[in-house]
Design an enzyme around this catalytic site. Sequence first.
Site, PDB file in Angstrom:
ATOM      1  N   LYS A   1      25.621  -4.152  -2.281  1.00 54.29           N
ATOM      2  CA  LYS A   1      26.806  -4.238  -2.168  1.00 54.29           C
ATOM      3  C   LYS A   1      27.329  -3.304  -0.941  1.00 54.29           C
ATOM      4  O   LYS A   1      28.946  -2.838  -0.931  1.00 54.29           O
ATOM      5  CB  LYS A   1      27.483  -2.741  -3.562  1.00 54.29           C
ATOM      6  CG  LYS A   1      27.107  -3.757  -4.709  1.00 54.29           C
ATOM      7  CD  LYS A   1      27.261  -2.963  -6.077  1.00 54.29           C
ATOM      8  CE  LYS A   1      26.613  -2.732  -6.659  1.00 54.29           C
ATOM      9  NZ  LYS A   1      26.684  -1.718  -7.977  1.00 54.29           N
TER      10      LYS A   1
ATOM     11  N   ARG B   1       0.745  -1.192  -0.093  1.00 56.14           N
ATOM     12  CA  ARG B   1      -0.272  -0.106   0.136  1.00 56.14           C
ATOM     13  C   ARG B   1       0.796   1.175  -0.373  1.00 56.14           C
ATOM     14  O   ARG B   1       1.125   1.733  -0.383  1.00 56.14           O
ATOM     15  CB  ARG B   1      -0.773  -0.079   1.347  1.00 56.14           C
ATOM     16  CG  ARG B   1      -2.136  -0.580   0.632  1.00 56.14           C
ATOM     17  CD  ARG B   1      -2.475  -1.232   2.308  1.00 56.14           C
ATOM     18  NE  ARG B   1      -1.561  -2.826   2.842  1.00 56.14           N
ATOM     19  CZ  ARG B   1      -1.841  -3.303   2.345  1.00 56.14           C
ATOM     20  NH1 ARG B   1      -2.495  -4.090   1.692  1.00 56.14           N
ATOM     21  NH2 ARG B   1      -0.602  -4.510   2.694  1.00 56.14           N
ATOM     22  N   THR B   2       1.853   0.903   0.767  1.00 56.37           N
ATOM     23  CA  THR B   2       2.499   3.312   1.047  1.00 56.37           C
ATOM     24  C   THR B   2       2.904   3.114  -0.031  1.00 56.37           C
ATOM     25  O   THR B   2       3.107   4.204  -0.980  1.00 56.37           O
ATOM     26  CB  THR B   2       3.367   2.668   2.083  1.00 56.37           C
ATOM     27  OG1 THR B   2       2.546   1.616   3.310  1.00 56.37           O
ATOM     28  CG2 THR B   2       3.956   3.790   2.673  1.00 56.37           C
TER      29      THR B   2
HETATM   30  N1   CP Z   1      -0.787   0.084   5.849  1.00 55.23           N
HETATM   31  C1   CP Z   1       0.668  -0.032   5.258  1.00 55.23           C
HETATM   32  O1   CP Z   1       1.935   0.283   5.898  1.00 55.23           O
HETATM   33  O2   CP Z   1       0.590  -1.484   4.142  1.00 55.23           O
HETATM   34  P1   CP Z   1       2.270  -1.755   3.068  1.00 55.23           P
HETATM   35  O3   CP Z   1       3.440  -2.102   4.559  1.00 55.23           O
HETATM   36  O4   CP Z   1       1.525  -2.781   2.631  1.00 55.23           O
HETATM   37  O5   CP Z   1       2.771  -0.504   2.721  1.00 55.23           O
END
Ligand code: CP
Length: 325
Positions: free
Chosen positions: A103, A74-75
């Site tokens: 590296k 999502r983020t």
């Molecule tokens: N809510 C959230 O941070 O989802 P992700 O870990 O998929 O980014």
Amino acid sequence: MSASNGIKTVGLAPRLHNGFYGKDIISVRQFSREDLAYIFGVADEMRAVVKRVGSTDLLKGHVLACVFYEPSTRTSSSFIAAMSRLGGSVIPINEVRYSSVTKGESLPDTIRTLESYADVIVLRHPEVGASQVAAQYARKPIINAGDGVGEHPTQALLDLYTIQSDLGQIDGLHVAMVGDLRYGRTVHSLARLLCLYDVQMTFVSPEILRLPLDVMNELKAHGKSVRETYDVQDIIAEADVLYVTRVQRERFADQAQYEAVKDCYVITPELMQKAKERMIVMHPLPRVNEISYALDDDPRAAYFRQMENGMYIRMALLAAVLGKA
Ligand code: CP
Ligand code: ASP
């Protein structure tokens, strides 16, 4: 200025320069209620633009570097979508394994490199404080997309925006947070942000996953009366917001301990029969077993709306830190 699609964006300009132009976004402690009202207003405008025409050219010519040292769906993708819908471009480093980090390149050198190419950097890293360190080296704004068990400030903004959008207010609510309150950085950020409001907070967890003492002390220093319990039944009938979290397997040193608590709470339609008709169930996602799939069609299930809201909030934040009109 008007967007390429003809939508007027001139209204965004003077306000966007106010608080965030050129600033890092590291912790929710940076925000006031006024800041939040402002960001939520811009997010509303971003939502309207996306619904009407999909995109604008507000950030045309700007580049975002999205650097993730930990997994994300999502983020990372909502930041990429946000930048794309604002007409900008993205350097996506979603898997640092394939970058020069493998590296042996240090975080400061990685950040210095990316800021030569980009105007803003979004960083997720397994160490608490990594975004703060990056910000010390960077001349360009750093946005914390999660620093270990520390904070996840942009998530807390979208969480609060969802509460405001769904329930029409924040003051006066009872927010119950359930699950892994120890390692859940979204809980640490949201609980701190809620200190700005007149809310009641209850923390529901097994003993080993209780809210960390430093966060608890911060809440108390803000004069918040907080309750802790092990049993979700204690609060299900009272809560206006049930904020459910995943037990963070990757943070446990002892996997046997994880196994012992991994399924400590499961929110089911049967449990929800006891909940208020006008309440919401939230989750930062990903979920594992904490919320039954059978709940997804309940209008009180807010987690998919919450996830969508992330893009509008991140559009607002990118426009704000780039001070663009
Ligand atoms: N809510 C959230 O941070 O989802 P992700 O870990 O998929 O980014
Ligand atoms: N996605 C959120 C985070 O990165 C919550 C989680 O992973 O459980 O913190």
